[in-house]
Write an enzyme that holds these catalytic residues in place. Sequence first.
Site, short mmCIF file in Angstrom:
data_model
loop_
_atom_site.label_atom_id
_atom_site.label_comp_id
_atom_site.label_asym_id
_atom_site.label_seq_id
_atom_site.Cartn_x
_atom_site.Cartn_y
_atom_site.Cartn_z
N LEU A 192 0.82 -1.22 0.00
CA LEU A 192 0.00 0.00 0.00
C LEU A 192 0.85 1.27 0.00
CD1 LEU A 192 -2.76 -1.10 2.54
CD2 LEU A 192 -2.77 -1.30 0.04
N ARG A 230 4.14 -0.84 -8.14
CA ARG A 230 5.23 -1.30 -9.02
C ARG A 230 6.36 -0.28 -9.13
NH1 ARG A 230 0.68 -4.09 -11.84
NH2 ARG A 230 1.17 -6.32 -11.80
N HIS A 287 -3.52 4.37 -2.29
CA HIS A 287 -4.50 3.51 -1.62
C HIS A 287 -5.14 4.24 -0.44
CE1 HIS A 287 -1.68 0.33 -3.36
NE2 HIS A 287 -2.84 -0.01 -3.88
P1 AMP Z 1 -3.69 -2.24 -6.68
O1 AMP Z 1 -3.31 -2.59 -5.29
O2 AMP Z 1 -2.56 -1.68 -7.50
O3 AMP Z 1 -4.47 -3.32 -7.36
O4 AMP Z 1 -4.69 -1.02 -6.54
C1 AMP Z 1 -5.82 -1.09 -5.72
C2 AMP Z 1 -6.69 0.11 -6.00
O5 AMP Z 1 -5.97 1.30 -5.75
C3 AMP Z 1 -7.17 0.17 -7.45
O6 AMP Z 1 -8.51 0.61 -7.49
C4 AMP Z 1 -6.24 1.18 -8.05
O7 AMP Z 1 -6.79 1.87 -9.17
C5 AMP Z 1 -6.05 2.12 -6.88
N1 AMP Z 1 -4.82 2.89 -7.05
C6 AMP Z 1 -3.57 2.41 -7.26
N2 AMP Z 1 -2.71 3.42 -7.41
C7 AMP Z 1 -3.42 4.57 -7.31
C8 AMP Z 1 -3.10 5.96 -7.41
N3 AMP Z 1 -1.86 6.38 -7.65
N4 AMP Z 1 -4.11 6.85 -7.26
C9 AMP Z 1 -5.38 6.43 -7.04
N5 AMP Z 1 -5.75 5.15 -6.94
C10 AMP Z 1 -4.78 4.22 -7.08
#
Ligand code: AMP
Length: 289
Positions: free
Chosen positions: A35, A190, A39
């Site tokens: 996170l 990432r 997040h």
């Molecule tokens: P992930 O853990 O990468 O699958 O992301 C989980 C959620 O967080 C998804 O809905 C992503 O679109 C959101 N998310 C990831 N990075 C960002 C960011 N920089 N800004 C806003 N939401 C994000």
Amino acid sequence: MSLTTVHTVADLRAAVADWRAKGLRIALVPTMGALHDGHVSLTKLAREHADRVIVSIFVNPTQFGPNEDFSAYPRTLPTDQKLLDEAGVELCFAPSVDEMYPDGFATKVAVDGAMTNVLCGAARPGHFDGVAQVVTKLLLQAMPDCAIFGQKDYQQLMVIRRFSADLNIPVKIIGAKIQREADGLAMSSRNRYLTTSERAIAPTLNRVLGSITAEAVKGTELGPLLAKGREDILSAGFDPIDYLEVRDAQTLELISDKVEKPARIFVAARLGKARLIDNHAINPDVSDA
Ligand code: AMP
């Protein structure tokens, strides 16, 4: 209330039933962990819509291709729990792969059509089927009033809106703005794959999207803008570019000449070990909120 972590659907449902009995509104924020502040911003938005916030942490194997980073994907549960606790989140749902896909599991959720074959769907075959499968499960397991997803994964947000409407899943899907580092790089789990020199190059994506957007809103032809953008991204050190495209903000249909309606510019490109994605709105677009 401090953070509680549960690992089973039964425990998740018991917590939700307890809150429901008290008439509380519930929001779910699905994540894969590792996170960051992006997040956390989703949990803040969740709090505006609900009395209790659940964050799920699950690195979903079915949305990774055979040559993708499923095993290498960062898993940092203790740090994530600390962050969620500080953010005031009440419940963390961290199931195992066996809990989500027990022996005998055989059901697929697939979203057909133009929306899933393009952009990340073209470069990552089966990716959105995996996303649809796991998000359907998470929504039905938690049955929240609303679920929050970032516009960082804009195509994913549109796909989730599609299948949750198609399947009459009674959960409001809410989109959240992209959170960026001070230099404009979109926050992403990432980003931690980047070396110091790659990290310095990475904000190029946001910069290029910003300059194309500034021209495209004036009605400038997209062809030359995109060609110059590709050149800038490649010469910064990204290789290859999976896509740099402008699409309708709703249908994700390709726009190749001039932008005359709410649109979005999308990019995905590889930088060392990391595949980075980003997007910007072109023309005012409230429909994705
Ligand atoms: P992930 O853990 O990468 O699958 O992301 C989980 C959620 O967080 C998804 O809905 C992503 O679109 C959101 N998310 C990831 N990075 C960002 C960011 N920089 N800004 C806003 N939401 C994000």
